[in-house]
Scaffold this active site. Structure first.
Site, PDB file in Angstrom:
ATOM      1  N   LYS A 108      42.495  49.728  41.088  1.00 56.17           N
ATOM      2  CA  LYS A 108      43.328  50.784  40.529  1.00 56.17           C
ATOM      3  C   LYS A 108      43.670  51.801  41.612  1.00 56.17           C
ATOM      4  O   LYS A 108      44.835  51.979  41.942  1.00 56.17           O
ATOM      5  CB  LYS A 108      42.610  51.493  39.378  1.00 56.17           C
ATOM      6  CG  LYS A 108      42.577  50.808  38.006  1.00 56.17           C
ATOM      7  CD  LYS A 108      42.135  49.396  37.978  1.00 56.17           C
ATOM      8  CE  LYS A 108      42.139  48.715  36.633  1.00 56.17           C
ATOM      9  NZ  LYS A 108      40.888  48.723  35.913  1.00 56.17           N
ATOM     10  N   ASP A 124      31.701  55.113  34.658  1.00 58.99           N
ATOM     11  CA  ASP A 124      32.735  54.169  35.083  1.00 58.99           C
ATOM     12  C   ASP A 124      33.964  54.992  35.485  1.00 58.99           C
ATOM     13  O   ASP A 124      34.602  55.607  34.644  1.00 58.99           O
ATOM     14  CB  ASP A 124      33.054  53.221  33.919  1.00 58.99           C
ATOM     15  CG  ASP A 124      34.137  52.199  34.264  1.00 58.99           C
ATOM     16  OD1 ASP A 124      34.730  52.278  35.360  1.00 58.99           O
ATOM     17  OD2 ASP A 124      34.383  51.313  33.413  1.00 58.99           O
ATOM     18  N   TRP A 141      37.084  50.318  27.467  1.00 60.44           N
ATOM     19  CA  TRP A 141      36.161  49.973  28.566  1.00 60.44           C
ATOM     20  C   TRP A 141      34.733  50.413  28.276  1.00 60.44           C
ATOM     21  O   TRP A 141      33.788  49.649  28.484  1.00 60.44           O
ATOM     22  CB  TRP A 141      36.676  50.527  29.888  1.00 60.44           C
ATOM     23  CG  TRP A 141      37.891  49.789  30.329  1.00 60.44           C
ATOM     24  CD1 TRP A 141      39.168  50.273  30.413  1.00 60.44           C
ATOM     25  CD2 TRP A 141      37.981  48.395  30.699  1.00 60.44           C
ATOM     26  NE1 TRP A 141      40.026  49.284  30.823  1.00 60.44           N
ATOM     27  CE2 TRP A 141      39.339  48.129  31.004  1.00 60.44           C
ATOM     28  CE3 TRP A 141      37.060  47.360  30.802  1.00 60.44           C
ATOM     29  CZ2 TRP A 141      39.783  46.858  31.409  1.00 60.44           C
ATOM     30  CZ3 TRP A 141      37.498  46.096  31.203  1.00 60.44           C
ATOM     31  CH2 TRP A 141      38.836  45.868  31.502  1.00 60.44           C
TER      32      TRP A 141
HETATM   33  C1  LIG Z   1      40.003  47.903  35.054  1.00 59.94           C
HETATM   34  C2  LIG Z   1      38.796  48.567  34.489  1.00 59.94           C
HETATM   35  C3  LIG Z   1      37.586  47.879  34.318  1.00 59.94           C
HETATM   36  C4  LIG Z   1      37.439  46.406  34.609  1.00 59.94           C
HETATM   37  O1  LIG Z   1      37.502  46.162  35.956  1.00 59.94           O
HETATM   38  P1  LIG Z   1      37.251  44.698  36.525  1.00 59.94           P
HETATM   39  O2  LIG Z   1      37.220  44.965  37.994  1.00 59.94           O
HETATM   40  O3  LIG Z   1      38.384  43.847  36.066  1.00 59.94           O
HETATM   41  O4  LIG Z   1      35.959  44.220  35.996  1.00 59.94           O
HETATM   42  C5  LIG Z   1      36.500  48.566  33.827  1.00 59.94           C
HETATM   43  N1  LIG Z   1      36.583  49.869  33.524  1.00 59.94           N
HETATM   44  C6  LIG Z   1      37.720  50.562  33.675  1.00 59.94           C
HETATM   45  C7  LIG Z   1      37.757  52.010  33.325  1.00 59.94           C
HETATM   46  C8  LIG Z   1      38.869  49.932  34.163  1.00 59.94           C
HETATM   47  O5  LIG Z   1      40.006  50.628  34.318  1.00 59.94           O
END
Ligand SMILES: *Cc1c(COP(=O)(O)O)cnc(C)c1O
Length: 369
Positions: A205, A181, A107
């Site tokens: 999540k 993030d 990511w």
């Molecule tokens: C799932 C995830 C993403 C992507 O998320 P989207 O909502 O599909 O864009 C980005 N960073 C992390 C750490 C993730 O777990």
């Protein structure tokens, strides 16, 4: 009075969209057709209506309280997921300057790739501070080896690499504002929001259904967007419009509020954090006490949310996945980049589900080990 039988709910270890608390889904079901006697569903309400504004205001107040977000931070509820923020961040904050990026997995790797597109156009400089690529993202390069800029507009990293199962628990100590993030670890344990310039997280999540991304941004980082930044990606504009520059993801936002209710009922983030520690310890202990299962991540960076594991004999992977699914344990297949298995054990996964998984693993090892 209707009587409902207990719903059929199986242990779901999906990395995302992830399992939701059953109580939340049942409440949503109760309120689906007729929200609080108004004769309509939340998804049929005008986002400008008094009722809907009350729903969003309540969700924000709860999130602020759950995370102890200081007053000098704005909270935005936007669309486009975490991935669109990979583009929005440089558009809002790079502004011809320089930004530092730490790569610790898939990511954060995607985040720097998107930012690099602006640098390629001559719109700023993107600096790779360090990457864990050489060890397949099982460890984080030591900070003394990082190539940090003196004058970075911001420092970006990913607190929990969902695919590689690697979590950075302590925010890096740098001078630039930290942009993080937290898609797969937000609300999983207490953090000090004031250490960050901006926190962002896709909802699917640890918060609610997909379609929503939450951004927590310090006031002083607003107002620096490039002139070509689309209005919908402009955090200052969205803050002014209270995340309603256009129609927001109304139903996902409402469901996030129900999850915040549920989190409060669990005792808040510190309480759920303790359970998360127990769940992770149970699973990692099982893996470490066996020569049959293996987790490659350096111990101090092992994620408490996403636990990848492999079998000593990977020709048994298929059998493991087939039999676990037969036993009612869902979505244990690892990401294709890592292989093997992965158990995502977010807030909504109770300790009992992890115990069921561990019981299955021990049984499987007995049979094939
Ligand atoms: C799932 C995830 C993403 C992507 O998320 P989207 O909502 O599909 O864009 C980005 N960073 C992390 C750490 C993730 O777990």
């Amino acid at each position: 009075m209707t009587t409902k039988s207990a719903p059929h709910r199986l242990p779901n270890f999906c990395a995302g969209p992830a399992t939701m608390p059953t109580e939340v889904l049942m409440r949503a079901q109760d309120e689906l057709l007729d929200w609080q006697g108004r004769g309509l569903s939340v998804m049929e309400m005008s986002h400008r209506s008094k009722d809907y504004m009350a729903i969003t205001a309540k969700a924000e107040t709860q999130l602020r309280s759950l995370m102890e977000i200081p007053d000098n931070y704005k909270v935005l509820f936007l669309q486009g997921g975490a991935s669109l923020q990979f583009s929005a961040i440089p558009l809002n904050l790079l502004n011809g300057g320089r930004a530092d990026y730490l790569t610790t997995g898939a990511w954060s790797g995607k985040a720097i790739k998107e930012a690099q597109r602006y640098a390629n156009l001559g719109l700023g400089d993107i600096n790779l501070v360090a990457t864990g690529k050489d060890n397949n993202f099982t460890d984080v390069p030591v900070p003394s080896d990082w190539n940090i800029s003196d004058d970075a507009a911001y420092f970006h990293y990913c607190a929990n690499e969902t695919i590689h199962g690697l979590q950075i628990f302590e925010p890096p100590v740098v001078n630039a504002p930290l942009i993080v993030d937290m898609s797969s670890c937000i609300l999983s344990q207490p953090i000090d929001v004031s250490k960050f310039g901006m926190i962002y997280a896709g909802a699917q999540k640890n918060i609610g259904p997909a379609g929503l991304v939450i951004i927590i941004i310090r006031d002083d980082l607003l107002g620096q967007a490039s002139e070509w930044c689309p209005m919908l990606l402009n955090y200052e504009h969205q803050a002014e419009k209270e995340s309603m520059s256009n129609t927001p993801a109304t139903y996902s936002w409402y469901l996030a509020g129900l999850v915040f209710d549920w989190l409060e009922q669990q005792g808040g983030v510190a309480a759920i954090g303790k359970i998360n520690q127990q769940k992770a310890a149970l699973l990692y202990d099982t893996i470490d006490n066996s020569a049959f299962y293996h987790n490659p991540v350096a111990h101090k960076y092992r994620s408490i949310m996403n636990v990848p594991f492999t079998l000593a004999d990977n020709s048994l992977d298929k059998e493991f996945l087939m039999q676990s699914e037969k036993a009612g344990l869902l979505n244990l297949k690892g990401h294709r980049d890592v292989g093997g298995m992965r158990a995502s054990i977010y807030n909504a996964v109770p300790l009992e589900w992890v115990q069921l998984l561990v019981d299955f693993m021990l049984e499987f090892e007995k049979k094939y080990g």
